[in-house]
Design a protein around this motif. Structure first.
Motif, PDB file in Angstrom:
ATOM      1  N   LEU A 110     -56.371 -45.341 -25.863  1.00  0.00           N
ATOM      2  CA  LEU A 110     -55.706 -46.430 -25.116  1.00  0.00           C
ATOM      3  C   LEU A 110     -56.573 -47.334 -24.417  1.00  0.00           C
ATOM      4  CD1 LEU A 110     -52.631 -45.541 -22.983  1.00  0.00           C
ATOM      5  CD2 LEU A 110     -54.350 -47.126 -22.217  1.00  0.00           C
ATOM      6  N   TYR A 111     -56.399 -48.735 -24.413  1.00  0.00           N
ATOM      7  CA  TYR A 111     -57.093 -49.484 -23.876  1.00  0.00           C
ATOM      8  C   TYR A 111     -56.250 -50.500 -22.956  1.00  0.00           C
ATOM      9  CZ  TYR A 111     -60.654 -48.858 -27.577  1.00  0.00           C
ATOM     10  OH  TYR A 111     -61.437 -48.276 -28.288  1.00  0.00           O
ATOM     11  N   CYS A 112     -56.677 -50.420 -21.647  1.00  0.00           N
ATOM     12  CA  CYS A 112     -55.933 -51.187 -20.552  1.00  0.00           C
ATOM     13  C   CYS A 112     -56.593 -52.601 -20.449  1.00  0.00           C
ATOM     14  CB  CYS A 112     -56.270 -50.418 -19.175  1.00  0.00           C
ATOM     15  SG  CYS A 112     -55.157 -51.243 -17.866  1.00  0.00           S
ATOM     16  N   VAL A 113     -55.748 -53.617 -20.079  1.00  0.00           N
ATOM     17  CA  VAL A 113     -56.126 -54.903 -19.782  1.00  0.00           C
ATOM     18  C   VAL A 113     -57.145 -54.902 -18.423  1.00  0.00           C
ATOM     19  CG1 VAL A 113     -54.026 -56.052 -20.897  1.00  0.00           C
ATOM     20  CG2 VAL A 113     -53.818 -55.642 -18.436  1.00  0.00           C
ATOM     21  N   GLU A 114     -56.952 -53.843 -17.819  1.00  0.00           N
ATOM     22  CA  GLU A 114     -57.808 -53.755 -16.479  1.00  0.00           C
ATOM     23  C   GLU A 114     -59.268 -53.389 -16.934  1.00  0.00           C
ATOM     24  OE1 GLU A 114     -55.784 -51.138 -14.289  1.00  0.00           O
ATOM     25  OE2 GLU A 114     -54.385 -52.677 -13.253  1.00  0.00           O
ATOM     26  N   GLY A 115     -59.521 -52.892 -18.192  1.00  0.00           N
ATOM     27  CA  GLY A 115     -61.093 -52.886 -18.554  1.00  0.00           C
ATOM     28  C   GLY A 115     -61.367 -51.285 -18.828  1.00  0.00           C
ATOM     29  N   TRP A 116     -60.196 -50.344 -18.500  1.00  0.00           N
ATOM     30  CA  TRP A 116     -60.673 -48.836 -18.831  1.00  0.00           C
ATOM     31  C   TRP A 116     -59.955 -48.638 -20.080  1.00  0.00           C
ATOM     32  CZ3 TRP A 116     -56.487 -46.187 -19.313  1.00  0.00           C
ATOM     33  CH2 TRP A 116     -55.320 -46.466 -18.697  1.00  0.00           C
ATOM     34  N   ALA A 117     -60.421 -47.523 -20.714  1.00  0.00           N
ATOM     35  CA  ALA A 117     -59.976 -46.897 -21.996  1.00  0.00           C
ATOM     36  C   ALA A 117     -60.200 -45.560 -21.667  1.00  0.00           C
ATOM     37  CB  ALA A 117     -60.865 -47.302 -23.051  1.00  0.00           C
ATOM     38  N   GLN A 123     -43.786 -41.264 -25.294  1.00  0.00           N
ATOM     39  CA  GLN A 123     -44.453 -42.459 -25.209  1.00  0.00           C
ATOM     40  C   GLN A 123     -44.822 -42.945 -26.398  1.00  0.00           C
ATOM     41  OE1 GLN A 123     -48.190 -41.958 -22.647  1.00  0.00           O
ATOM     42  NE2 GLN A 123     -48.620 -44.274 -23.145  1.00  0.00           N
ATOM     43  N   LEU A 124     -44.843 -44.435 -26.486  1.00  0.00           N
ATOM     44  CA  LEU A 124     -45.307 -44.896 -27.724  1.00  0.00           C
ATOM     45  C   LEU A 124     -46.793 -45.145 -27.777  1.00  0.00           C
ATOM     46  CD1 LEU A 124     -44.015 -46.447 -30.193  1.00  0.00           C
ATOM     47  CD2 LEU A 124     -44.758 -48.615 -28.874  1.00  0.00           C
ATOM     48  N   VAL A 125     -47.171 -44.518 -29.050  1.00  0.00           N
ATOM     49  CA  VAL A 125     -48.817 -44.547 -29.393  1.00  0.00           C
ATOM     50  C   VAL A 125     -49.077 -45.961 -29.959  1.00  0.00           C
ATOM     51  CG1 VAL A 125     -51.003 -43.657 -30.117  1.00  0.00           C
ATOM     52  CG2 VAL A 125     -48.970 -42.237 -29.034  1.00  0.00           C
ATOM     53  N   ALA A 126     -49.159 -47.011 -29.269  1.00  0.00           N
ATOM     54  CA  ALA A 126     -49.111 -48.453 -29.951  1.00  0.00           C
ATOM     55  C   ALA A 126     -50.708 -48.614 -30.202  1.00  0.00           C
ATOM     56  CB  ALA A 126     -48.679 -49.663 -28.977  1.00  0.00           C
ATOM     57  N   GLU A 127     -51.018 -48.089 -31.401  1.00  0.00           N
ATOM     58  CA  GLU A 127     -52.491 -48.208 -31.750  1.00  0.00           C
ATOM     59  C   GLU A 127     -53.010 -50.017 -32.122  1.00  0.00           C
ATOM     60  OE1 GLU A 127     -54.019 -45.733 -35.165  1.00  0.00           O
ATOM     61  OE2 GLU A 127     -51.871 -44.906 -34.913  1.00  0.00           O
ATOM     62  N   SER A 128     -53.907 -50.205 -31.562  1.00  0.00           N
ATOM     63  CA  SER A 128     -54.486 -51.488 -31.773  1.00  0.00           C
ATOM     64  C   SER A 128     -53.876 -52.640 -30.702  1.00  0.00           C
ATOM     65  CB  SER A 128     -54.385 -52.158 -33.203  1.00  0.00           C
ATOM     66  OG  SER A 128     -53.393 -52.389 -33.447  1.00  0.00           O
ATOM     67  N   LYS A 129     -53.210 -52.200 -29.995  1.00  0.00           N
ATOM     68  CA  LYS A 129     -52.413 -52.942 -28.933  1.00  0.00           C
ATOM     69  C   LYS A 129     -52.973 -52.509 -27.394  1.00  0.00           C
ATOM     70  CE  LYS A 129     -49.778 -54.870 -32.000  1.00  0.00           C
ATOM     71  NZ  LYS A 129     -50.066 -55.988 -32.548  1.00  0.00           N
ATOM     72  N   TYR A 130     -52.869 -53.493 -26.528  1.00  0.00           N
ATOM     73  CA  TYR A 130     -53.242 -53.225 -25.371  1.00  0.00           C
ATOM     74  C   TYR A 130     -52.236 -52.235 -24.578  1.00  0.00           C
ATOM     75  CZ  TYR A 130     -57.173 -56.254 -24.497  1.00  0.00           C
ATOM     76  OH  TYR A 130     -58.467 -56.906 -24.564  1.00  0.00           O
ATOM     77  N   GLY A 131     -52.434 -51.377 -23.425  1.00  0.00           N
ATOM     78  CA  GLY A 131     -51.750 -50.223 -22.956  1.00  0.00           C
ATOM     79  C   GLY A 131     -50.244 -50.833 -22.410  1.00  0.00           C
ATOM     80  N   TYR A 132     -49.959 -51.958 -22.108  1.00  0.00           N
ATOM     81  CA  TYR A 132     -48.742 -52.698 -21.655  1.00  0.00           C
ATOM     82  C   TYR A 132     -47.652 -52.526 -22.791  1.00  0.00           C
ATOM     83  CZ  TYR A 132     -49.727 -57.384 -23.280  1.00  0.00           C
ATOM     84  OH  TYR A 132     -50.160 -58.428 -23.982  1.00  0.00           O
ATOM     85  N   ASN A 163     -52.585 -57.890 -28.995  1.00  0.00           N
ATOM     86  CA  ASN A 163     -53.631 -57.384 -30.035  1.00  0.00           C
ATOM     87  C   ASN A 163     -54.951 -57.116 -29.095  1.00  0.00           C
ATOM     88  OD1 ASN A 163     -52.265 -57.391 -32.199  1.00  0.00           O
ATOM     89  ND2 ASN A 163     -52.574 -59.394 -32.899  1.00  0.00           N
ATOM     90  N   LEU A 164     -55.698 -56.150 -29.522  1.00  0.00           N
ATOM     91  CA  LEU A 164     -57.037 -56.031 -28.970  1.00  0.00           C
ATOM     92  C   LEU A 164     -58.049 -56.684 -29.652  1.00  0.00           C
ATOM     93  CD1 LEU A 164     -56.994 -51.950 -29.091  1.00  0.00           C
ATOM     94  CD2 LEU A 164     -56.935 -53.547 -27.272  1.00  0.00           C
ATOM     95  N   PRO A 165     -59.005 -57.275 -29.140  1.00  0.00           N
ATOM     96  CA  PRO A 165     -60.079 -58.170 -29.586  1.00  0.00           C
ATOM     97  C   PRO A 165     -60.741 -57.464 -31.006  1.00  0.00           C
ATOM     98  CG  PRO A 165     -60.688 -57.633 -27.516  1.00  0.00           C
ATOM     99  CD  PRO A 165     -59.420 -56.873 -27.614  1.00  0.00           C
TER     100      PRO A 165
END
Length: 142
Positions: free
Chosen positions: A25-32, A100-109, A140-142
């Motif tokens: 899980l990747y957060c837009v705040e920079g943590w994973a 919880q949805l596990v939205a692979e390749s998407k940001y945490g929101y 989408n994640l970069p």
């Protein structure tokens, strides 16, 4: 095909094939964080509930009013999970119980917690909580 179907928690966790995936899980705040998720495939639930042929997106609603949407084809083609366990532990309330949805390749929101309702829609422009505040709908994640 425009009907409501209700499922109990037990119906869902006992009625669908279980899958496990390690996903970060990747957060837009920079943590994973990398977590072992256990749950069922969104597409399995939708196939049993019935998919309206006009549906373009799936809108997920949480008990606290939060919502987000993802394209139906993304959820089906990527074997996206709805999780009820993380790292072999039933999701605690603060981590998203019941689902919880596990939205692979998407940001945490897009990884909506506390899912209580799933809606199929033809409204491809639906904006959830963060999207209506300017975040990209695709996430989408970069």
């Amino acid at each position: 095909m425009n009907e409501t179907k209700d499922y109990t928690y037990d119906d869902v966790i006992n009625g669908f094939q279980k899958y496990q995936k390690v996903v970060t899980l990747y957060c837009v705040e920079g943590w994973a964080v990398k977590i072992l998720w256990e749950g069922f495939l969104v597409k399995d639930l939708l196939n049993i509930a019935g998919i309206n042929p006009e549906a373009l997106v799936v809108i997920f609603h949480a008990y606290d009013g939060y919502s987000t949407a993802l394209p139906l084809n993304y959820l089906i083609n990527n074997d996206i999970l709805i999780a009820y366990k993380m790292n072999n532990i039933t999701l605690p309330a603060e981590r998203g119980f019941p689902f919880q949805l596990v939205a692979e390749s998407k940001y945490g929101y897009k990884w909506i917690k506390w899912i209580t309702e799933i809606e199929l829609s033809d409204n491809a422009d639906y904006l959830g909580y963060w999207e209506s505040r300017g975040y990209p709908s695709d996430a989408n994640l970069p």
